[in-house]
Design a protein around this motif. Structure first.
Motif, PDB file in Angstrom:
ATOM      1  N   ALA A 136      29.992  45.275  45.311  1.00 32.85           N
ATOM      2  CA  ALA A 136      30.238  45.587  46.722  1.00 32.85           C
ATOM      3  C   ALA A 136      30.711  44.376  47.510  1.00 32.85           C
ATOM      4  N   GLU A 137      30.432  43.167  47.007  1.00 29.30           N
ATOM      5  CA  GLU A 137      30.864  41.940  47.680  1.00 29.30           C
ATOM      6  C   GLU A 137      32.003  41.236  46.949  1.00 29.30           C
ATOM      7  N   PHE A 138      32.284  41.677  45.737  1.00 23.90           N
ATOM      8  CA  PHE A 138      33.273  40.983  44.904  1.00 23.90           C
ATOM      9  C   PHE A 138      34.702  41.286  45.348  1.00 23.90           C
ATOM     10  N   PHE A 139      35.002  42.554  45.648  1.00 26.49           N
ATOM     11  CA  PHE A 139      36.354  42.950  46.059  1.00 26.49           C
ATOM     12  C   PHE A 139      36.459  42.816  47.575  1.00 26.49           C
ATOM     13  N   THR A 140      37.356  41.951  48.032  1.00 28.27           N
ATOM     14  CA  THR A 140      37.402  41.634  49.462  1.00 28.27           C
ATOM     15  C   THR A 140      38.669  42.109  50.163  1.00 28.27           C
ATOM     16  N   ASP A 141      39.773  42.291  49.436  1.00 25.33           N
ATOM     17  CA  ASP A 141      41.033  42.745  50.040  1.00 25.33           C
ATOM     18  C   ASP A 141      42.011  43.037  48.909  1.00 25.33           C
ATOM     19  N   TYR A 142      43.257  43.388  49.278  1.00 26.98           N
ATOM     20  CA  TYR A 142      44.283  43.607  48.268  1.00 26.98           C
ATOM     21  C   TYR A 142      44.376  42.398  47.338  1.00 26.98           C
ATOM     22  N   PHE A 143      44.218  42.629  46.048  1.00 26.36           N
ATOM     23  CA  PHE A 143      44.376  41.581  45.040  1.00 26.36           C
ATOM     24  C   PHE A 143      43.549  40.331  45.371  1.00 26.36           C
ATOM     25  N   THR A 144      42.427  40.502  46.024  1.00 25.78           N
ATOM     26  CA  THR A 144      41.608  39.371  46.464  1.00 25.78           C
ATOM     27  C   THR A 144      40.144  39.646  46.149  1.00 25.78           C
ATOM     28  N   LEU A 156      39.372  43.574  36.717  1.00 33.17           N
ATOM     29  CA  LEU A 156      38.515  43.457  37.889  1.00 33.17           C
ATOM     30  C   LEU A 156      38.908  42.253  38.737  1.00 33.17           C
ATOM     31  N   ALA A 157      39.209  41.124  38.096  1.00 34.40           N
ATOM     32  CA  ALA A 157      39.585  39.927  38.841  1.00 34.40           C
ATOM     33  C   ALA A 157      40.950  40.077  39.494  1.00 34.40           C
ATOM     34  N   HIS A 158      41.829  40.892  38.909  1.00 34.86           N
ATOM     35  CA  HIS A 158      43.148  41.143  39.509  1.00 34.86           C
ATOM     36  C   HIS A 158      43.015  41.915  40.819  1.00 34.86           C
ATOM     37  N   ALA A 159      42.023  42.812  40.882  1.00 37.06           N
ATOM     38  CA  ALA A 159      41.639  43.508  42.121  1.00 37.06           C
ATOM     39  C   ALA A 159      42.754  44.337  42.738  1.00 37.06           C
ATOM     40  N   ASP A 160      43.546  44.979  41.906  1.00 40.30           N
ATOM     41  CA  ASP A 160      44.533  45.929  42.423  1.00 40.30           C
ATOM     42  C   ASP A 160      43.789  47.178  42.879  1.00 40.30           C
ATOM     43  N   PRO A 161      43.910  47.594  44.142  1.00 37.27           N
ATOM     44  CA  PRO A 161      43.165  48.765  44.612  1.00 37.27           C
ATOM     45  C   PRO A 161      43.540  50.055  43.895  1.00 37.27           C
ATOM     46  N   ALA A 162      44.691  50.060  43.193  1.00 42.18           N
ATOM     47  CA  ALA A 162      45.079  51.221  42.409  1.00 42.18           C
ATOM     48  C   ALA A 162      44.584  51.127  40.973  1.00 42.18           C
ATOM     49  N   VAL A 200      44.733  31.959  35.970  1.00 52.39           N
ATOM     50  CA  VAL A 200      44.060  32.267  34.710  1.00 52.39           C
ATOM     51  C   VAL A 200      44.857  33.320  33.954  1.00 52.39           C
ATOM     52  N   LEU A 201      45.088  33.062  32.672  1.00 51.86           N
ATOM     53  CA  LEU A 201      45.736  34.037  31.790  1.00 51.86           C
ATOM     54  C   LEU A 201      44.666  34.656  30.910  1.00 51.86           C
ATOM     55  N   ALA A 202      44.402  35.947  31.102  1.00 50.94           N
ATOM     56  CA  ALA A 202      43.437  36.665  30.266  1.00 50.94           C
ATOM     57  C   ALA A 202      44.233  37.487  29.251  1.00 50.94           C
ATOM     58  N   GLY A 203      44.362  38.810  29.494  1.00 53.93           N
ATOM     59  CA  GLY A 203      45.200  39.614  28.600  1.00 53.93           C
ATOM     60  C   GLY A 203      46.676  39.489  28.910  1.00 53.93           C
ATOM     61  N   GLY A 204      46.985  39.043  30.128  1.00 54.42           N
ATOM     62  CA  GLY A 204      48.382  38.819  30.499  1.00 54.42           C
ATOM     63  C   GLY A 204      49.133  40.048  30.972  1.00 54.42           C
ATOM     64  N   GLN A 205      48.484  41.213  31.017  1.00 57.60           N
ATOM     65  CA  GLN A 205      49.204  42.439  31.356  1.00 57.60           C
ATOM     66  C   GLN A 205      49.575  42.523  32.830  1.00 57.60           C
ATOM     67  N   ALA A 230      20.195  46.536  31.082  1.00 52.73           N
ATOM     68  CA  ALA A 230      21.607  46.344  31.435  1.00 52.73           C
ATOM     69  C   ALA A 230      22.481  46.281  30.193  1.00 52.73           C
ATOM     70  N   ILE A 231      23.743  46.624  30.388  1.00 57.43           N
ATOM     71  CA  ILE A 231      24.788  46.410  29.393  1.00 57.43           C
ATOM     72  C   ILE A 231      25.677  45.294  29.927  1.00 57.43           C
ATOM     73  N   VAL A 232      25.948  44.298  29.097  1.00 57.75           N
ATOM     74  CA  VAL A 232      26.733  43.144  29.512  1.00 57.75           C
ATOM     75  C   VAL A 232      28.066  43.163  28.773  1.00 57.75           C
ATOM     76  N   ILE A 233      29.152  43.132  29.541  1.00 60.08           N
ATOM     77  CA  ILE A 233      30.501  43.172  28.974  1.00 60.08           C
ATOM     78  C   ILE A 233      31.186  41.840  29.251  1.00 60.08           C
ATOM     79  N   GLY A 234      31.589  41.152  28.214  1.00 56.83           N
ATOM     80  CA  GLY A 234      32.314  39.903  28.382  1.00 56.83           C
ATOM     81  C   GLY A 234      33.648  40.127  29.070  1.00 56.83           C
ATOM     82  N   ALA A 235      34.030  39.204  29.916  1.00 54.68           N
ATOM     83  CA  ALA A 235      35.235  39.392  30.723  1.00 54.68           C
ATOM     84  C   ALA A 235      36.490  39.541  29.882  1.00 54.68           C
ATOM     85  N   MET A 236      36.544  38.925  28.702  1.00 59.35           N
ATOM     86  CA  MET A 236      37.736  38.983  27.863  1.00 59.35           C
ATOM     87  C   MET A 236      37.692  40.123  26.853  1.00 59.35           C
TER      88      MET A 236
END
Length: 283
Positions: A150-158, A116-122, A30-35, A69-75
């Motif tokens: 708490a269940e979404f981030f499972t490992d490095y970049f995963t 968030l989907a990239h899931a870089d721990p840094a 998936v290409l979002a912002g591409g950064q 709640a506040i809802v933020i679109g992923a893009m």
């Protein structure tokens, strides 16, 4: 460098994007912002057969209020998240953390959901999302489901996303009236965090009534510093009490070693930065 050859599609709806992902299977990106994706493609660290550009899907952008709640679109871009009045009023921690992401150019292109989907721990947004109990709304071929941070981030970049699923929005409870601060330590300006601390605190007079603390880059996923939270709640907001609670910051973490820091130094940073973050949040 030049990326490996790939097919490019730009679906107009979430349903179309999900179908493209299902068709591509493990060979789709998936290409979002591409950064994050574009540098990886250029260095040929990834060679997908298909790139699905979701930048034309209007429903993935924007910030809205939905009850409590506040809802933020992923893009939604970092720039828009940081400056949005709803975020500044109800999610001060998100606004503060987003302001530290890379540089203005990246914040204008990079997206909240993409980070968030990239899931870089840094990455700077994972720990705040975890600390504030964010919920990720995910679309797939069988419809939509909600995944707690708490269940979404499972490992490095995963993450918990399957190859045929797309993060469409992020729901966060309102933290109106809470104090917040994001304390970041990096080797140079605009660099990734060596360690960072996301702190949100609610006070009742001079007493800490509630606390939420998230740690960046102290494990393969963001970490909730629950022992610090427990040590803070019910205590007077004094320097001594904050320092005593912050001493627990490295507990239940698994910091790695790299060219920037050893595990011992990261643990030291976690304790020091937690004290600073809570102190700054309370003011």
């Amino acid at each position: 460098m030049i990326p490996a050859q790939f097919d490019y599609v730009a679906p107009a709806t979430v349903d179309d994007a999900v179908r493209e992902l299902a068709d591509a299977g493990d060979d789709g990106k998936v290409l979002a912002g591409g950064q994050s994706l574009l540098p990886v493609l250029r260095m040929r660290l990834a060679a997908p057969a298909k790139v699905i550009d979701i930048g034309r899907i209007a429903e993935l952008r924007g910030i809205r209020e939905d009850g409590d709640a506040i809802v933020i679109g992923a893009m939604t871009t970092h720039y828009d998240v940081q400056r949005d009045p709803l975020v500044q009023t109800h999610l001060q921690l998100i606004s503060l953390a987003t302001a530290t992401v890379a540089d203005p150019q990246v914040r204008h292109r990079g997206t909240f959901g993409g980070s968030l989907a990239h899931a870089d721990p840094a990455g700077d947004l994972l720990a705040p999302a975890l600390a504030l109990d964010a919920e990720m709304v995910v679309a797939g071929m069988d419809g939509r489901r909600t995944v707690p941070a708490a269940e979404f981030f499972t490992d490095y970049f995963t993450t918990a996303l399957s190859p045929a699923e797309l993060l469409v929005e992020i729901r966060l409870p309102k933290y109106t009236g809470w104090h917040a601060h994001y304390e970041k330590f990096s080797i140079s300006a605009q660099a990734w965090s060596v360690v960072s601390v996301a702190a949100a605190v609610r006070t009742d007079g001079d007493t800490i009534a509630e606390a939420r603390i998230g740690l960046t880059n102290m494990a393969s996923t963001p970490v909730r510093a629950r022992t610090v939270e427990e040590a803070l709640v019910g205590q007077r907001a004094t320097a001594e009490n904050i320092k005593a609670a912050a001493a627990h910051a490295a507990e239940n973490t698994n910091p790695t070693t790299d060219g920037d820091a050893s595990p011992e130094f990261r643990s030291h940073l976690a304790r020091v930065l937690t004290g600073r973050a809570v102190t700054a949040a309370i003011g």
